[in-house]
Design a protein around this motif. Structure first.
Motif, PDB file in Angstrom:
ATOM      1  N   ASP A  51      33.904   3.162 -89.427  1.00  0.00           N
ATOM      2  CA  ASP A  51      33.940   1.763 -89.264  1.00  0.00           C
ATOM      3  C   ASP A  51      32.610   0.811 -88.921  1.00  0.00           C
ATOM      4  N   LEU A  52      32.614  -0.262 -88.968  1.00  0.00           N
ATOM      5  CA  LEU A  52      31.411  -0.947 -89.271  1.00  0.00           C
ATOM      6  C   LEU A  52      31.523  -1.954 -87.509  1.00  0.00           C
ATOM      7  N   VAL A  53      30.210  -1.888 -87.419  1.00  0.00           N
ATOM      8  CA  VAL A  53      29.600  -2.903 -86.330  1.00  0.00           C
ATOM      9  C   VAL A  53      29.699  -4.472 -86.953  1.00  0.00           C
ATOM     10  N   ALA A  54      30.781  -4.815 -86.425  1.00  0.00           N
ATOM     11  CA  ALA A  54      30.937  -6.296 -86.823  1.00  0.00           C
ATOM     12  C   ALA A  54      29.540  -7.473 -87.331  1.00  0.00           C
ATOM     13  N   PRO A  55      28.910  -7.723 -86.288  1.00  0.00           N
ATOM     14  CA  PRO A  55      27.515  -8.622 -86.130  1.00  0.00           C
ATOM     15  C   PRO A  55      26.652  -8.167 -86.698  1.00  0.00           C
ATOM     16  N   LEU A  56      26.756  -7.008 -87.053  1.00  0.00           N
ATOM     17  CA  LEU A  56      25.383  -6.199 -87.626  1.00  0.00           C
ATOM     18  C   LEU A  56      25.354  -5.641 -89.304  1.00  0.00           C
ATOM     19  N   SER A  57      26.861  -6.080 -89.541  1.00  0.00           N
ATOM     20  CA  SER A  57      27.151  -6.176 -91.013  1.00  0.00           C
ATOM     21  C   SER A  57      27.802  -7.328 -91.944  1.00  0.00           C
ATOM     22  N   GLY A  58      26.983  -7.008 -93.311  1.00  0.00           N
ATOM     23  CA  GLY A  58      27.440  -8.319 -93.659  1.00  0.00           C
ATOM     24  C   GLY A  58      26.948  -8.286 -95.758  1.00  0.00           C
ATOM     25  N   ILE A  59      26.891  -9.810 -96.079  1.00  0.00           N
ATOM     26  CA  ILE A  59      26.197  -9.207 -97.671  1.00  0.00           C
ATOM     27  C   ILE A  59      25.368 -11.110 -97.812  1.00  0.00           C
ATOM     28  N   ASP A  60      24.859 -10.427 -98.837  1.00  0.00           N
ATOM     29  CA  ASP A  60      23.663 -11.998 -99.447  1.00  0.00           C
ATOM     30  C   ASP A  60      24.590 -12.089-100.882  1.00  0.00           C
ATOM     31  N   LEU A  61      24.942 -13.229-101.761  1.00  0.00           N
ATOM     32  CA  LEU A  61      25.857 -13.138-102.740  1.00  0.00           C
ATOM     33  C   LEU A  61      24.489 -14.297-103.562  1.00  0.00           C
ATOM     34  N   VAL A  62      24.365 -13.612-104.550  1.00  0.00           N
ATOM     35  CA  VAL A  62      23.016 -14.243-105.724  1.00  0.00           C
ATOM     36  C   VAL A  62      24.151 -14.743-107.139  1.00  0.00           C
ATOM     37  N   MET A  63      23.044 -15.833-107.583  1.00  0.00           N
ATOM     38  CA  MET A  63      23.763 -16.079-109.031  1.00  0.00           C
ATOM     39  C   MET A  63      22.615 -16.144-109.950  1.00  0.00           C
ATOM     40  N   THR A  64      22.701 -15.416-110.024  1.00  0.00           N
ATOM     41  CA  THR A  64      21.539 -14.702-111.552  1.00  0.00           C
ATOM     42  C   THR A  64      21.410 -15.181-113.108  1.00  0.00           C
ATOM     43  N   GLY A  65      22.450 -15.344-113.110  1.00  0.00           N
ATOM     44  CA  GLY A  65      22.960 -16.062-114.567  1.00  0.00           C
ATOM     45  C   GLY A  65      23.933 -16.927-115.172  1.00  0.00           C
ATOM     46  N   MET A  66      23.537 -17.961-115.593  1.00  0.00           N
ATOM     47  CA  MET A  66      24.972 -18.761-116.236  1.00  0.00           C
ATOM     48  C   MET A  66      24.333 -18.857-117.598  1.00  0.00           C
ATOM     49  N   PRO A  67      26.369 -19.384-118.096  1.00  0.00           N
ATOM     50  CA  PRO A  67      25.968 -19.135-119.935  1.00  0.00           C
ATOM     51  C   PRO A  67      25.233 -20.490-120.004  1.00  0.00           C
ATOM     52  N   GLY A  68      24.531 -20.355-121.203  1.00  0.00           N
ATOM     53  CA  GLY A  68      24.161 -21.381-121.307  1.00  0.00           C
ATOM     54  C   GLY A  68      22.723 -21.820-120.953  1.00  0.00           C
ATOM     55  N   MET A  69      22.459 -20.901-119.604  1.00  0.00           N
ATOM     56  CA  MET A  69      21.008 -21.483-119.132  1.00  0.00           C
ATOM     57  C   MET A  69      19.831 -20.309-119.160  1.00  0.00           C
ATOM     58  N   ALA A  70      18.934 -19.871-120.020  1.00  0.00           N
ATOM     59  CA  ALA A  70      18.559 -18.716-120.205  1.00  0.00           C
ATOM     60  C   ALA A  70      17.945 -18.559-118.941  1.00  0.00           C
ATOM     61  N   ASP A  71      16.975 -20.230-118.782  1.00  0.00           N
ATOM     62  CA  ASP A  71      15.879 -19.232-117.803  1.00  0.00           C
ATOM     63  C   ASP A  71      16.475 -19.952-116.620  1.00  0.00           C
ATOM     64  N   HIS A  72      17.914 -19.626-116.186  1.00  0.00           N
ATOM     65  CA  HIS A  72      18.391 -20.055-114.419  1.00  0.00           C
ATOM     66  C   HIS A  72      18.011 -19.294-113.521  1.00  0.00           C
ATOM     67  N   LYS A  73      17.050 -19.687-112.450  1.00  0.00           N
ATOM     68  CA  LYS A  73      16.734 -18.710-111.135  1.00  0.00           C
ATOM     69  C   LYS A  73      17.653 -18.454-110.778  1.00  0.00           C
ATOM     70  N   PRO A  74      17.833 -18.024-110.238  1.00  0.00           N
ATOM     71  CA  PRO A  74      18.740 -16.931-108.801  1.00  0.00           C
ATOM     72  C   PRO A  74      18.758 -18.053-108.045  1.00  0.00           C
ATOM     73  N   MET A  75      20.597 -18.049-107.781  1.00  0.00           N
ATOM     74  CA  MET A  75      20.694 -19.850-106.867  1.00  0.00           C
ATOM     75  C   MET A  75      21.884 -18.441-105.546  1.00  0.00           C
ATOM     76  N   PRO A  76      21.136 -18.695-104.112  1.00  0.00           N
ATOM     77  CA  PRO A  76      22.260 -17.741-103.229  1.00  0.00           C
ATOM     78  C   PRO A  76      23.539 -18.520-102.785  1.00  0.00           C
ATOM     79  N   ILE A  77      24.435 -18.089-103.407  1.00  0.00           N
ATOM     80  CA  ILE A  77      25.788 -18.582-102.575  1.00  0.00           C
ATOM     81  C   ILE A  77      26.271 -19.099-101.184  1.00  0.00           C
ATOM     82  N   LYS A  78      26.062 -19.924-100.902  1.00  0.00           N
ATOM     83  CA  LYS A  78      25.750 -20.302 -99.061  1.00  0.00           C
ATOM     84  C   LYS A  78      27.424 -20.820 -98.860  1.00  0.00           C
ATOM     85  N   GLY A  79      27.522 -20.558 -97.776  1.00  0.00           N
ATOM     86  CA  GLY A  79      28.693 -20.720 -97.064  1.00  0.00           C
ATOM     87  C   GLY A  79      29.614 -19.743 -96.725  1.00  0.00           C
ATOM     88  N   ILE A  80      29.051 -18.888 -97.357  1.00  0.00           N
ATOM     89  CA  ILE A  80      29.952 -17.665 -97.177  1.00  0.00           C
ATOM     90  C   ILE A  80      30.193 -16.947 -96.017  1.00  0.00           C
TER      91      ILE A  80
END
Length: 125
Positions: A51-80
């Motif tokens: 069982d997890l302690v809800a307020p102390l557990s979470g994630i970060d999600l980052v888009m690390t690559g996009m098709p057709g964009m060789a120099d794509h910088k990591p982009m954090p996904i907001k609104g999670i």
């Protein structure tokens, strides 16, 4: 004599219940799974061993690559919105993830109050 009896009782308890002394949450399953390729997910579910302690557990999600964009910088996904209840953490995404590669970094805290972290990548096709 009394101190010896207490020490012996503590040793017996630790031997009988080692998971109480050394327990940490472990990630058991996570769709989308590590190194998988999936169709545009709208949520992510992580299941842990404890069982997890809800307020102390979470994630970060980052888009690390996009098709057709060789120099794509990591982009954090907001609104999670991550919610932990029991052994499950459910992550509602603001919209289906677009095609690309992603790195999910999670942190989980259980009753022992130790923060455990991990990460894995997956691809959206």
């Amino acid at each position: 004599m009394r101190l010896t009896a207490l020490a012996a009782a503590a040793a017996v308890m630790l031997a009988a219940f080692p998971s109480l002394a050394l327990a940490h949450p472990k990630l058991l399953s996570a769709p989308p799974a590590a190194n998988s390729a999936v169709a545009k997910p709208t949520s992510i579910t992580l299941t842990f061993s404890e069982d997890l302690v809800a307020p102390l557990s979470g994630i970060d999600l980052v888009m690390t690559g996009m098709p057709g964009m060789a120099d794509h910088k990591p982009m954090p996904i907001k609104g999670i919105a991550a919610r932990a209840k029991g052994k499950t953490m459910t992550i509602a995404l603001p919209r289906p993830l677009p095609t690309g590669t992603y790195e999910l970094t999670w942190h989980a805290v259980a009753a022992d109050q130790h923060r455990i972290e991990g990460s894995y990548g997956f691809t959206v096709r």
